[in-house]
Design a protein around this motif. Structure first.
Motif, PDB file in Angstrom:
ATOM      1  N   ASP A  59      42.833  18.653  51.748  1.00  0.00           N
ATOM      2  CA  ASP A  59      42.661  17.000  51.926  1.00  0.00           C
ATOM      3  C   ASP A  59      43.450  16.215  51.129  1.00  0.00           C
ATOM      4  O   ASP A  59      44.158  15.417  51.555  1.00  0.00           O
ATOM      5  CB  ASP A  59      41.193  16.600  51.986  1.00  0.00           C
ATOM      6  CG  ASP A  59      40.218  16.910  53.285  1.00  0.00           C
ATOM      7  OD1 ASP A  59      41.032  16.832  54.402  1.00  0.00           O
ATOM      8  OD2 ASP A  59      39.222  17.037  53.070  1.00  0.00           O
ATOM      9  N   GLU A  61      46.097  17.197  49.592  1.00  0.00           N
ATOM     10  CA  GLU A  61      47.507  17.334  50.077  1.00  0.00           C
ATOM     11  C   GLU A  61      48.030  16.876  51.624  1.00  0.00           C
ATOM     12  O   GLU A  61      49.156  16.775  52.004  1.00  0.00           O
ATOM     13  CB  GLU A  61      48.038  18.733  50.058  1.00  0.00           C
ATOM     14  CG  GLU A  61      48.125  19.367  48.474  1.00  0.00           C
ATOM     15  CD  GLU A  61      48.480  20.850  48.563  1.00  0.00           C
ATOM     16  OE1 GLU A  61      49.028  21.180  49.533  1.00  0.00           O
ATOM     17  OE2 GLU A  61      47.879  21.347  47.759  1.00  0.00           O
ATOM     18  N   GLY A  62      46.924  16.057  52.158  1.00  0.00           N
ATOM     19  CA  GLY A  62      47.074  15.624  53.455  1.00  0.00           C
ATOM     20  C   GLY A  62      47.170  16.707  54.631  1.00  0.00           C
ATOM     21  O   GLY A  62      47.485  16.386  55.676  1.00  0.00           O
ATOM     22  N   TYR A  63      46.747  17.927  54.439  1.00  0.00           N
ATOM     23  CA  TYR A  63      46.686  19.213  55.542  1.00  0.00           C
ATOM     24  C   TYR A  63      45.410  18.854  55.851  1.00  0.00           C
ATOM     25  O   TYR A  63      44.460  19.944  55.646  1.00  0.00           O
ATOM     26  CB  TYR A  63      47.130  20.303  54.997  1.00  0.00           C
ATOM     27  CG  TYR A  63      48.350  20.649  54.517  1.00  0.00           C
ATOM     28  CD1 TYR A  63      49.405  20.810  55.632  1.00  0.00           C
ATOM     29  CD2 TYR A  63      48.767  20.792  53.021  1.00  0.00           C
ATOM     30  CE1 TYR A  63      50.883  20.716  55.194  1.00  0.00           C
ATOM     31  CE2 TYR A  63      50.257  20.807  52.880  1.00  0.00           C
ATOM     32  CZ  TYR A  63      51.108  20.812  53.641  1.00  0.00           C
ATOM     33  OH  TYR A  63      52.449  21.074  53.459  1.00  0.00           O
ATOM     34  N   PHE A  64      45.034  17.919  56.657  1.00  0.00           N
ATOM     35  CA  PHE A  64      43.417  17.837  57.175  1.00  0.00           C
ATOM     36  C   PHE A  64      43.003  18.843  58.189  1.00  0.00           C
ATOM     37  O   PHE A  64      41.822  19.203  58.114  1.00  0.00           O
ATOM     38  CB  PHE A  64      43.284  16.292  58.118  1.00  0.00           C
ATOM     39  CG  PHE A  64      43.832  15.174  56.842  1.00  0.00           C
ATOM     40  CD1 PHE A  64      43.198  14.850  55.694  1.00  0.00           C
ATOM     41  CD2 PHE A  64      45.065  14.394  57.190  1.00  0.00           C
ATOM     42  CE1 PHE A  64      43.638  14.051  54.916  1.00  0.00           C
ATOM     43  CE2 PHE A  64      45.243  13.817  56.094  1.00  0.00           C
ATOM     44  CZ  PHE A  64      44.754  13.036  55.254  1.00  0.00           C
ATOM     45  N   GLN A  65      43.578  19.175  58.897  1.00  0.00           N
ATOM     46  CA  GLN A  65      43.231  20.352  59.903  1.00  0.00           C
ATOM     47  C   GLN A  65      43.027  21.676  58.988  1.00  0.00           C
ATOM     48  O   GLN A  65      42.160  22.293  59.280  1.00  0.00           O
ATOM     49  CB  GLN A  65      44.302  20.675  60.871  1.00  0.00           C
ATOM     50  CG  GLN A  65      43.736  21.699  62.004  1.00  0.00           C
ATOM     51  CD  GLN A  65      44.524  21.989  63.050  1.00  0.00           C
ATOM     52  OE1 GLN A  65      45.523  21.041  63.472  1.00  0.00           O
ATOM     53  NE2 GLN A  65      44.198  22.782  63.979  1.00  0.00           N
ATOM     54  N   THR A 107      48.013  24.408  48.493  1.00  0.00           N
ATOM     55  CA  THR A 107      47.417  24.816  49.689  1.00  0.00           C
ATOM     56  C   THR A 107      48.024  26.159  50.481  1.00  0.00           C
ATOM     57  O   THR A 107      47.208  27.123  50.875  1.00  0.00           O
ATOM     58  CB  THR A 107      47.432  23.870  50.831  1.00  0.00           C
ATOM     59  OG1 THR A 107      46.503  22.688  50.504  1.00  0.00           O
ATOM     60  CG2 THR A 107      46.877  24.058  52.152  1.00  0.00           C
ATOM     61  N   ARG A 170      48.428  18.592  60.017  1.00  0.00           N
ATOM     62  CA  ARG A 170      48.052  17.195  59.097  1.00  0.00           C
ATOM     63  C   ARG A 170      46.868  16.239  60.161  1.00  0.00           C
ATOM     64  O   ARG A 170      46.552  15.311  59.842  1.00  0.00           O
ATOM     65  CB  ARG A 170      49.387  16.483  58.772  1.00  0.00           C
ATOM     66  CG  ARG A 170      50.060  17.505  57.695  1.00  0.00           C
ATOM     67  CD  ARG A 170      51.076  16.324  57.197  1.00  0.00           C
ATOM     68  NE  ARG A 170      51.913  17.085  56.071  1.00  0.00           N
ATOM     69  CZ  ARG A 170      51.551  17.133  54.727  1.00  0.00           C
ATOM     70  NH1 ARG A 170      50.340  16.471  54.583  1.00  0.00           N
ATOM     71  NH2 ARG A 170      52.380  17.769  54.033  1.00  0.00           N
ATOM     72  N   LYS A 172      44.022  14.888  61.596  1.00  0.00           N
ATOM     73  CA  LYS A 172      42.537  14.493  61.141  1.00  0.00           C
ATOM     74  C   LYS A 172      41.412  14.741  62.435  1.00  0.00           C
ATOM     75  O   LYS A 172      41.798  14.499  63.625  1.00  0.00           O
ATOM     76  CB  LYS A 172      42.667  12.883  60.840  1.00  0.00           C
ATOM     77  CG  LYS A 172      42.910  12.699  59.301  1.00  0.00           C
ATOM     78  CD  LYS A 172      42.316  11.283  59.074  1.00  0.00           C
ATOM     79  CE  LYS A 172      42.628  11.297  57.444  1.00  0.00           C
ATOM     80  NZ  LYS A 172      42.529   9.884  56.901  1.00  0.00           N
TER      81      LYS A 172
END
Ligand SMILES: [Fe+2]
Ligand SMILES: [Fe+2]
Length: 208
Positions: A59, A61-65, A107, A170, A172
């Motif tokens: 989350d 690092e913005g890798y929400f998936q 990640t 990335r 959401k």
């Protein structure tokens, strides 16, 4: 007629032997399986904690998936731990886990570590535990090991796919579905019954 009676008698004997094989594990083999389940319980409990920590990092690092995938896998490991714990208690043991502080890296490395763990469980640990539980004739242990093993195989695939497609992970709000009975984890519910435990798909919960 005499042959027919003999056949029925033999068939009955075979069924009875099979039933006894599951009904009466030798104490030594039962102890091995109890120890195996304690090891697996500890492993699943730690994987649960580790994946929740990996989700936080993803989350960040913005890798929400990928974060959603880690949370779904964490939930699956929690279900495996619960199933193992129930069987440990049935066999007269007490489930205990020593939770290590998760080693969290970037990640990409977290995914690599997760793939390594899942692959080991899928290819080495659970096949051996499964074989020993079968030999011991403990149906409950066979089942919980089988459930976990099938889910870990799918986790390895999902993590590998995430690692190979990080740039596209990335989004959401991507939903993963986890079977609350066996922990199987999937991206879509295009089936009526769970592939592993045959529970109706209503037993699945959504994780984002
Ligand atoms: Fe897993
Ligand atoms: Fe299931």
């Amino acid at each position: 007629m005499r042959h027919f009676g003999l056949c029925i008698g033999l068939a009955g004997l075979v069924v009875l032997s099979a039933a006894l094989a599951y009904a009466r594990p030798t104490p030594q083999l039962a102890n091995v399986t109890l120890e195996n389940l304690e090891t697996a319980f500890n492993g699943e409990s730690n994987a649960h904690a580790r994946y929740l920590a990996f989700a936080q990092e993803a989350d960040k690092e913005g890798y929400f998936q990928i974060a959603s995938l880690f949370r779904a896998a964490a939930h699956a490991e929690e279900i495996h731990a619960k199933n193992h714990a129930n069987e440990i208690k049935t066999l007269g043991g007490t489930p205990q886990a020593k939770i290590d502080i998760p080693v969290v890296k970037a990640t990409k490395e977290n995914l690599e570590a997760a793939i390594k763990g899942e692959t080991y469980e899928r290819d080495v640990m659970y096949p051996e535990f499964y074989k020993q539980a079968r030999t011991a004739g403990i149906a409950g242990a066979v089942q919980t090991i089988n459930y976990a093993s099938a889910a870990e195989a799918e986790h390895a695939k999902l993590f590998t796919s995430a690692l190979n497609n990080m740039a596209t992970m990335r989004a959401k709000g991507v939903t993963y579905y986890v079977c609350t009975i066996c922990g199987y984890t999937t991206t879509n519910l295009d089936f009526a019954k769970c592939h592993t435990c045959y529970s109706p798909k209503e037993k699945y919960v959504a994780v984002t």
